[in-house]
Structure formats: C-alpha cells, structure tokens
Enzyme design. Sequence first.
Site, PDB file in Angstrom:
ATOM      1  N   GLY A 156       0.826  -1.201   0.000  1.00 40.82           N
ATOM      2  CA  GLY A 156       0.000   0.000   0.000  1.00 40.82           C
ATOM      3  C   GLY A 156       0.859   1.250   0.000  1.00 40.82           C
ATOM      4  O   GLY A 156       1.968   1.272  -0.548  1.00 40.82           O
ATOM      5  N   SER A 191       0.174  -9.785  -1.024  1.00 40.96           N
ATOM      6  CA  SER A 191      -1.000  -9.589  -0.176  1.00 40.96           C
ATOM      7  C   SER A 191      -2.120 -10.353  -0.849  1.00 40.96           C
ATOM      8  O   SER A 191      -1.990 -10.777  -2.014  1.00 40.96           O
ATOM      9  CB  SER A 191      -1.352  -8.108   0.005  1.00 40.96           C
ATOM     10  OG  SER A 191      -1.784  -7.532  -1.218  1.00 40.96           O
ATOM     11  N   THR A 241       6.751  -3.047  11.288  1.00 41.32           N
ATOM     12  CA  THR A 241       6.427  -1.683  11.716  1.00 41.32           C
ATOM     13  C   THR A 241       4.945  -1.402  11.525  1.00 41.32           C
ATOM     14  O   THR A 241       4.522  -0.255  11.553  1.00 41.32           O
ATOM     15  CB  THR A 241       7.249  -0.646  10.934  1.00 41.32           C
ATOM     16  OG1 THR A 241       7.019  -0.827   9.526  1.00 41.32           O
ATOM     17  CG2 THR A 241       8.731  -0.779  11.221  1.00 41.32           C
ATOM     18  N   ARG A 288       1.513  -3.699  12.632  1.00 46.19           N
ATOM     19  CA  ARG A 288       0.784  -3.981  13.863  1.00 46.19           C
ATOM     20  C   ARG A 288       1.297  -5.303  14.432  1.00 46.19           C
ATOM     21  O   ARG A 288       1.495  -6.276  13.697  1.00 46.19           O
ATOM     22  CB  ARG A 288      -0.733  -4.073  13.613  1.00 46.19           C
ATOM     23  CG  ARG A 288      -1.366  -2.734  13.248  1.00 46.19           C
ATOM     24  CD  ARG A 288      -1.314  -1.750  14.403  1.00 46.19           C
ATOM     25  NE  ARG A 288      -1.897  -0.455  14.080  1.00 46.19           N
ATOM     26  CZ  ARG A 288      -1.222   0.587  13.617  1.00 46.19           C
ATOM     27  NH1 ARG A 288       0.084   0.482  13.409  1.00 46.19           N
ATOM     28  NH2 ARG A 288      -1.838   1.724  13.365  1.00 46.19           N
ATOM     29  N   GLU A 333       1.379  -1.924  24.863  1.00 48.35           N
ATOM     30  CA  GLU A 333       2.282  -0.769  24.842  1.00 48.35           C
ATOM     31  C   GLU A 333       1.886   0.203  25.942  1.00 48.35           C
ATOM     32  O   GLU A 333       0.696   0.477  26.116  1.00 48.35           O
ATOM     33  CB  GLU A 333       2.231  -0.091  23.473  1.00 48.35           C
ATOM     34  CG  GLU A 333       2.757  -0.974  22.351  1.00 48.35           C
ATOM     35  CD  GLU A 333       2.790  -0.265  21.007  1.00 48.35           C
ATOM     36  OE1 GLU A 333       2.519   0.955  20.960  1.00 48.35           O
ATOM     37  OE2 GLU A 333       3.082  -0.908  19.994  1.00 48.35           O
ATOM     38  N   HIS A 348       7.662   2.019  19.396  1.00 51.86           N
ATOM     39  CA  HIS A 348       6.620   2.520  18.494  1.00 51.86           C
ATOM     40  C   HIS A 348       6.888   3.969  18.075  1.00 51.86           C
ATOM     41  O   HIS A 348       6.113   4.876  18.338  1.00 51.86           O
ATOM     42  CB  HIS A 348       5.239   2.416  19.136  1.00 51.86           C
ATOM     43  CG  HIS A 348       4.153   2.256  18.103  1.00 51.86           C
ATOM     44  ND1 HIS A 348       2.955   1.664  18.368  1.00 51.86           N
ATOM     45  CD2 HIS A 348       4.099   2.630  16.797  1.00 51.86           C
ATOM     46  CE1 HIS A 348       2.189   1.665  17.283  1.00 51.86           C
ATOM     47  NE2 HIS A 348       2.876   2.251  16.316  1.00 51.86           N
TER      48      HIS A 348
END
Length: 320
Positions: A156, A177, A237, A239, A268, A287
């Site tokens: 994407g 994907s 990077t 989820r 987190e 994050h």
Amino acid sequence: MTKLRCAVLDDYQGIARSLADWPRIGQQVETEFLSDHLGSQDALVAAIGHCEIVVIMRERTPFPAELFARLPRLRLLITSGMRNASIDVAAAASHGVTVCGTASNSEPPTELTWALILGLARQVVPENTALRTGGPWQHTLGADLHGRRLGLLGLGKIGSKVARIGAAFGMEVMAWSQNLTAERAAEAGAIAAGSLDELLTSSDFVSVHLVLGDRTKGLIGEKELRRMRSSAHLVNTSRAAIVDQAALLRALNEGWIAGAGADVFETEPLPLDDPLRTAPNFLALPHLGYVTRRNYESYFSQAVEDIEAFLAGSPVRVLS
C-alpha cells in the site's frame, strides 16, 4: 460561560502543548495534557471522566464500547490519523460521540522501517555497544542488501515507498498480499509473489506493511517463521498482532531466523518483564514509526481545527 474540558492523552514527550495553537480555542475549552499512560479503564475514567473532548494518539489508548458507556460527558473524540482500529466507532455514535481524525504522513514509518533493516543488516547496535564499552573492534559480519531479495507483506502507501527504496539499494523486491495483482506490483517496481509461502522461503528480508484485520491477525505464526531462511530477517512496523508474538520469541531464542526488528507490540508500553525485551538478535523500538516533528505538528494542529469545527457545529474529518 462554562468552558468545555479537553484532555490530550499519552503525551509521552510532553510536547503537544508546544506544537499547536491551543490558545485559539482557549476561550471555549480548557485543555490538559497527560504524559503518563493510563493502562486501565478505571484509571482512564478517573482521569478524563469530566471531559467533553478527548484527543488520543493512534492506538495508544483503546476506546471500546464499554469505555464509552463509562464516559457520559464525552462528546468529541479525536485520533491522530484517519484510521484507528482501537476505537469502536459504532459504539461512539450510539453514545452521541463524534469521532474525528487528522492527516498522517507515510514517510516517517517508511524511514523507520529502513532504520530497522539497516540496523539489523549491519549489526549497528551490537557494534556501537562494543565500541562504547571497550568491547571487540569489529566482531560481526554484516548482511548485504544489494543483490538480495526484499519481501514485502503489503504494498500500500507505505509498502510502495519501502519498495522503491529497496530498489535503490539494488535489491530485488517481491510483494504479497491477498489481493495484490502482478500489474499493481509492477507499478511499485516489485514482483508479485504467487503465494505467501513463496515470499517467505525466498526472501532475505521480510517487512510487514499490512492493515490489521481478521484476515491478517496471526498471519505470521510458527509455521510461517519456520519457512523463512535461517539467514533471513523479519521487520514489523505495522501492527504487532499480524505476527504471533510467542512464535516470534521462540524463533529468536531458537535461531529459526537470523534476527527481527519491531516497532509495535501487543501491549504498549511493553511491560518491563516482557521476554521480548531481552530476546537475542532483536532490534526493538518503542513505536516510533510516526513519531516525528512534522507528523506531530499535523496531528495537534489539526486536532485544534477539529475542535473548532465541532464547536461551530460542522465537524470535519469525521470517521465512520
């Protein structure tokens, strides 16, 4: 006139106040900035139960249906970015809460992805630690990027940018994907993998850039990690839940793969006793993917705009 109350949550660096013109809404809204993460619903309700407006940062603080039920005063919830899987938008609407977002730049997470890839490939942290502590001079052997295959899960907005940088390093870029076509992959300078297995078994670096959903949760588990090359690296990077965390920990401890980098975790801040903190060959960051000055200036300045528009009766950037 009684002012509305606004809380800005998870302002970890204590900089939200300085990055937007909050005084612009000062006559109508009293704003407080909370830097400590509120890890339970009870703590959250105690801290913001008096507020009509709440500003949150990405998915740092989930807003499920039961939380909206406990915040009867809440009328406006603003999230950075225009997508936040941790907000129950339908529940918000049923409780009369408008949910708005902000713009978000895709370049910062792209750049951080490459910081992790390069850090892993050239063993930047171990070599720097050795240099600073009197350790051995040159004790690792770096992995080349040029001529190697970069496998991208997702192509994407961010994945496409990562692909172009990979090509600039002289890497062969392959992407996969569930709905990716050969034509779409070619537009980003990539080869479309025939299957997830083909990408995993043939890539030297695998980087995750998928949206978390029912089809992608746990997509990379023990079976998939074992299919990767023992010399390969995995970077996430996107989820955390896309990669089975227990399987990742075992893969690192048992050496199924050469190493991994991650900027995302299922809880987190990551608990101090989480074994991932000390896993071997694991380059982990707290994050930071979207944490840049330009992004934060956009988030908070547009949060002020969202509040102004809401107060004027014409909300903007409404999530549905």
